[in-house]
Scaffold this motif. Sequence first.
Motif, PDB file in Angstrom:
ATOM      1  N   ASP A 633       2.363 -28.461 -68.458  1.00 36.74           N
ATOM      2  CA  ASP A 633       3.610 -28.732 -67.730  1.00 36.74           C
ATOM      3  C   ASP A 633       3.745 -27.795 -66.533  1.00 36.74           C
ATOM      4  N   LYS A 634       3.374 -26.521 -66.736  1.00 37.06           N
ATOM      5  CA  LYS A 634       3.474 -25.554 -65.635  1.00 37.06           C
ATOM      6  C   LYS A 634       2.507 -25.913 -64.519  1.00 37.06           C
ATOM      7  N   ASP A 637       3.892 -28.680 -62.516  1.00 39.80           N
ATOM      8  CA  ASP A 637       4.969 -28.190 -61.638  1.00 39.80           C
ATOM      9  C   ASP A 637       4.390 -27.502 -60.400  1.00 39.80           C
ATOM     10  N   ASP A 638       3.326 -26.717 -60.609  1.00 41.53           N
ATOM     11  CA  ASP A 638       2.695 -26.039 -59.472  1.00 41.53           C
ATOM     12  C   ASP A 638       2.087 -27.058 -58.503  1.00 41.53           C
ATOM     13  N   ARG A 640       3.047 -30.154 -58.138  1.00 39.04           N
ATOM     14  CA  ARG A 640       4.139 -30.881 -57.494  1.00 39.04           C
ATOM     15  C   ARG A 640       4.656 -30.121 -56.266  1.00 39.04           C
ATOM     16  N   LYS A 641       4.706 -28.770 -56.400  1.00 41.51           N
ATOM     17  CA  LYS A 641       5.198 -27.955 -55.289  1.00 41.51           C
ATOM     18  C   LYS A 641       4.172 -27.858 -54.161  1.00 41.51           C
ATOM     19  N   LYS A 665       4.277 -37.349 -68.835  1.00 37.90           N
ATOM     20  CA  LYS A 665       4.573 -36.228 -67.947  1.00 37.90           C
ATOM     21  C   LYS A 665       4.559 -36.652 -66.477  1.00 37.90           C
ATOM     22  N   ASP A 667       5.437 -39.004 -63.074  1.00 37.81           N
ATOM     23  CA  ASP A 667       6.620 -39.696 -62.562  1.00 37.81           C
ATOM     24  C   ASP A 667       6.481 -41.202 -62.744  1.00 37.81           C
TER      25      ASP A 667
END
Length: 731
Positions: A633-634, A637-638, A640-641, A665, A667
């Motif tokens: 998940d982390k 997120d990284d 995605r940024k 997980k 979109d």
Amino acid sequence: MNIITQHAPEDTQSGARLFQAVDLNAIIADFRRFSRFFAAIFVLAFIAIVLPILTKAPQYTATSSVMIDPRQINAAPDQDVLSGLPPDTTTIDTEVQVLYSNALADRVVTSLKLDEDPEFNGYLKPKMFHDKPVPMDQLTPEQRSRLHDSIVQSAIGHIFVQRQGLTRIIAIYATSTSPQKAQKIANEWARLYLSQQLETKYQATKEANDWLNSRLADLKVQVEQAETAVQQYKIANGLMATAGDTTIAQTEISTLNQQLATVKVDQAESEARLAVAKRQLAGGSQGDDVGEALNSQVIKDLRAQRAQVSAHLADLETKYGPLHPDIVKSKRQMDDIDSQIQAEIKRIMSNLEAQAQIQRQRAGSLAGSVNQARGALASNNTASVKLNELQRNADAVSSLYQSYLDRFKQTSSQAGLDKTDARIVSTATLPGSPSAPKVPMTLAIGFMGALGIAAAAVLTRRALDSGLTTGQDVEQVLGQPYLAGVASLASTVDKSVKTSPTDYVVEKPLSVFAEGFRSLRASLLYTRLGEQVKIVAVTSSLPGEGKTTTSVCLARTAALSGQSVVIVDCDLRRRSINAFIGRDVEVGLLEVLAGSAKLEDVLVKDEASGASFLPLAPSAYTPKDVFGLPVMDKLLDDLRKKFDLVILDTAPVLAVSDTRILARKADIVAMLVRWRKTQRKAVGTSIGLLEDTGARIGGVVLTQVDVREQTKYGYGDSGYYYKQYKKYYTE
């Protein structure tokens, strides 16, 4: 989770949508797609239908007609010896079946010697690959019987009998390979049908006459015995009768009753007149209003005299006093007239009393005579009970005898005049042309039959096609949005082009092939309104459906459009992304998740498009559920940024469970389906598994589409118009 039980309502709804309407253009497209198959089936079916008919020997049909002409011959009073044929539908239909009877066919076979004709006697036909048959005269009785039955049935098979509309005319159609033979059979069939009817009538008439003759002999004896018993009983009991079979006592009573009735009427009239007169006198009447007095001429004359005297008296009283001699005289005259009137009334009353008395005496006398005659009749009636019984028996026997005698005369007169219940209205003429085979009709039947068989074959093949071909199929069968159709490179370029699909989207970014990925990118990024889509999971039901190729081409197309893109290889078993990097990698995704490598060190730059790859090291494999850990998940997120678009190249849903964990997980999930290859049930099962995990499925992508064939398959889909728009793109 079992997709059948879990998603049955959706399957039902999609099936209902599938049959909501029949699109004629879509059906035409199906026939275009299977045009060669349709043509092959059509030709084979046409030959199979037409060839056996056209190669048969010509058949000729002759027609004769008979009309049911009912006549009735009554034989017995309570039954018909010959039942006439009433012209109703049931009777005429029955006669049609009689014309099909074995008995009539047997007569025709014997009359025309059809048992010697090979067309009817199969035993006489030449035999191929068989020994010489046993001569017919050497057959056993059982064999000859079976052979004769088969000949009779063959004769019936050459006949067709039909009622003409609602008329009483029945047509007999005889078919044969010879026109002369067909004419003879039709005429002989009608002639022998009438002959059979005539024989039946003659036999029935003869049997009826014999039966009636014996019956009449018995009835004659019974009539004589019954009439003798009646006369002997009358003589013995004095029951002599007058004209009309009425006894003397009955005649006498009838006469006396008539006289007594007349006298009673007269008596009633006399009594009534007397009673009325008495009531009038008792009521204070002077008798001048009694009915008889009113009708008496004497009283009328006296009243006329009194009226004159009264008038004269009135005139005198105006002139003289009451003691004048003329007045006194006139009063005496009036009194004298009144006394005469009263005397006449008394005489009339006395006459009424006398008449009433006379009528009473007459009635009493006649009543006594009637009673005396009734006594005599009562004794006769007692004896008449038995007489009536004897008479009824005699009448019944005599009536029955007379009925049978009349019927015997009628049937005897018909003995030589029997007629059939039908007659021939037209004889068969010699056929001028064959009735079969009819070439135009045969060709029409062959054409229509072959057309139907070929159409059924195409529809059956289409029904058995379990793959998905168009966006309409996706939406109707799966109930999912159609994202895009990705063409196979071979169907959009010449055979001389050897470039790989992933390189072609870079070399020809404005080509038809590249347009499919641009369309997919637009559908993925802008399908979920109001939400920003950055992480896209690309998956399929089975291996070989183009997940990695689609992921790389999508990434390069997006990168060429100015987005920062990364492809994450999530297929731990295949590691397909490594083939596009062009060199070996030592660390990858699993090392980043394990913390032994940094993301920046693992990412590989795609020099052709500017996209990035996050590969898997060749030696890296773990049985752990790494995609379900928080570190995954982390990592997402990284990514995605850091990037505008993250593409997860996952393993097949049905083969590996990791994809179901990873898909939730993302979109959005893009489900790839290989055009015409992947079975619908497999796709439906995969979608059900993903939905059970909570994954957000954006829609379905058809991959490896043959755009040339799609123009035949894809009515309603953009691929249907490929020939019109393909020149718009740059190859």
